[in-house]
Scaffold this motif. Structure first.
Motif: not given
Lengths: 256, 319
Positions: B134-155
């Motif tokens: 899950q943390r690695l997936g989140i690292a991938g989401a943060l990679l591009g320093d994007p203005r929008i973030l989307m998480f599907d059932e992150p917890v």
């Protein structure tokens, strides 16, 4: 989206999984080792051969005998490069990063093809020289007419087999299904169709049968194949183009 | 900013997402809530251009997903922690994503540090626990320093420490002015993180409201009373103009928070009380009520939990 970025990314992908190394090494080792073995056996058998078999004796082609088995490893390589994306779920991450599906597929196939070509050519040259060394006095020389064409053709053949597998895997997505169709097809079905006289006329238009013509230097005495070495490779290329086009159309159309 | 307009996805006869229209705004955490099978993941996949809508439209900052140049720098998404090649190291997984979007290599080290995976960066992802994945997936989401973030059932499937970390991460991302869109099937989880709430059931929009409004509208507070002198108390409360609801289990309920008033009335009339307790209906109940008609897979209480035990050997007969 600069295509060069995606190519770089696909190169990172392909070099960072173990399956690339073991499939390609297997292709190299099997093709060369089996080619050497069959070359050595043929040298010993030569004197016992019939007159027409001796006239049809093709030392270049014999040194490529290992490809019948080595190509199976190339098929596994081609299938895994594409279908790994689906079996692991990576495809959703990949297409979210590169939503232009044409760029994605072309880059992936270009990288895998480039690697196959380098490995295929190296294998082909090594298999030729080591095979000739085994053949002793019956050997061909790289300077003989048609031999260099056949050796380069051997590398192209391995590359096209891998590309065809990539196209099939892009259509079928599942590695098991793709391998379950391709392996028996190239190992059994194609050989049977090509050797039974009733189906020979159809069999010789199959990708591997047509493509392997490029590795022949001496035309067998009773050969009636209606195409030459480059014609055969052309037929194989058409199969590859069809498989890749099918893979692209389905990738474009389907939900990931 | 994410805009959905009449977004619809049909699989044959089955409608997975039905005419969804809403907007996800920057600077807040927007919770995307619905029971399992409500169409949350399908909606998110359409947002990323992975699935094609049957009808309608979804735009990221006014553009379709495939029109975005280097999309990871606009929107980062965690769809499924397992959406990666297990044989690839964490570092190489992030590196190939970074390269495809022209993101510099040093950013890979930064996000690995942010999610706390630096120590295992060279390890293969298949050895990772669910939390690490899950943390690695989140690292991938943060990679591009994007203005929008989307998480599907992150917890989902995380330990309490991991859950805490993700909650704080989402809040801090929103506080930086980013758009944060997070799905869950747990109201209690959303109540802790989301500022705005979009509720769907069977693919249809059920609510699009601020969290505060949702709470005031749906959290009923009441007083529960138990007494051996039930009839007398009812008379007294009626006399005082208090509306009482009689529940099946013998207790009484009074809407609002009037426990002092009721206690005083009972004392004046010398009525014995066994219980006088202020209660708060949970948001979970409110959510269940809202989605009750649209839950696809009901658990039936009359279904036996397990098949009756069978004698040994019966399985062989191929019954």
């Amino acid at each position: 989206m600069a295509a060069i970025q995606v190519v770089r990314s696909e190169w990172t992908k392909i070099r960072s999984v173990a399956s690339t190394v073991w499939t390609l090494s297997l292709a190299v080792v099997v093709t060369i080792a089996l080619g050497m073995l069959i070359s050595a056996l043929s040298k010993n058998e030569f004197d016992k051969m019939s007159r027409s078999d001796q006239l049809s004796f093709d030392p270049t082609f014999i040194s490529f005998a290992g490809m019948s088995l080595g190509q199976l490893a190339m098929i596994v390589f081609g299938v895994l490069v594409v279908s790994n994306e689906y079996s692991t779920g990576m495809i959703r991450t990949s297409l979210a990063a590169v939503p232009q599906r044409a760029t994605f597929l072309v880059s992936k196939i270009a990288v895998a093809t480039g690697l196959s070509l380098v490995v295929g050519l190296a294998t082909s040259f090594v298999a030729f020289f080591l095979g000739q060394a085994m053949l002793g006095s019956h050997k061909a020389s790289i300077g003989d007419t048609g031999v260099l064409r056949a050796v380069i053709g051997g590398g192209l053949y391995m590359t096209l087999i891998a590309m065809f597998s990539m196209g099939v895997a892009a259509m079928l997505r599942s590695p098991m299904l793709s391998l379950g169709i391709l392996m028996p097809f190239f190992f059994l079905v194609s050989n049977i169709l090509g050797n039974v006289s009733a189906t020979k006329k159809i069999g010789r238009y199959l990708p591997d049968q047509a493509g392997s013509k490029i590795m022949q230097v001496v035309t067998p005495v009773d050969d009636s194949t209606p195409y030459g070495p480059w014609g055969g490779l052309g037929i194989m290329t058409l199969w590859v183009v069809a498989a890749l086009a099918g893979g692209y159309v389905l990738l474009k159309k389907r939900d990931a | 900013m994410i805009e959905l307009e009449g977004l619809t996805k049909r699989y044959g006869e089955k409608v997975a997402v039905n005419n969804l229209t809403f907007t996800v705004r920057p600077g807040i955490v927007t919770g995307f809530l619905g029971p399992n099978g409500a169409g949350k993941s399908t909606t998110m996949r359409m947002l990323l251009g992975l699935d094609r809508p049957t009808a309608g439209d979804v735009r990221i900052d006014g553009k379709h997903y495939d029109q975005l140049k280097d999309p990871l720098t606009y929107i980062g998404a965690l769809l499924d922690a397992k959406a990666m090649h297990g044989g690839r190291s964490a570092f190489n997984h992030l590196l190939c994503l970074a390269q495809s979007n022209g993101i510099p290599r040093k950013r890979v080290y930064q996000v690995l540090d942010t999610v706390g995976l630096t120590a295992v960066a060279k390890k293969k992802a298949k050895g990772f626990s669910l939390g690490m994945g899950q943390r690695l997936g989140i690292a991938g989401a943060l990679l591009g320093d994007p203005r929008i973030l989307m998480f599907d059932e992150p917890v989902n499937g995380l330990d309490p420490e991991g859950i805490h970390w993700i909650r704080n991460l989402m809040k801090s991302l929103a506080a930086q002015g980013r758009t944060v869109f997070v799905s869950s099937h747990l109201m209690s989880e959303m109540a802790l993180t989301a500022d705005h709430l979009v509720v769907i059931g069977q693919g249809r929009l059920l609510a699009d409201t601020s969290m505060a409004d949702f709470i005031t509208q749906n959290s009923r507070s009441y007083v529960r009373i138990r007494t051996p002198q039930r009839e007398r108390l009812l008379d007294v409360l009626h006399g005082a103009g208090v509306t009482v609801v009689e529940t099946g289990n013998g207790s009484l309920e009074v809407d609002g928070s009037k426990s002092e008033h009721i206690g005083e009335l009972a004392a004046q009339h010398q009525i014995v009380l066994h219980e006088l307790s202020p209660q708060q209906a949970s948001l979970e109940d409110a959510f269940m009520q809202l989605t009750a008609e649209s839950v696809e897979y009901h658990a039936h209480s009359d279904t036996p939990a397990a098949p009756p035990p069978q004698p040994w050997g019966d399985g062989w007969k191929g019954n």
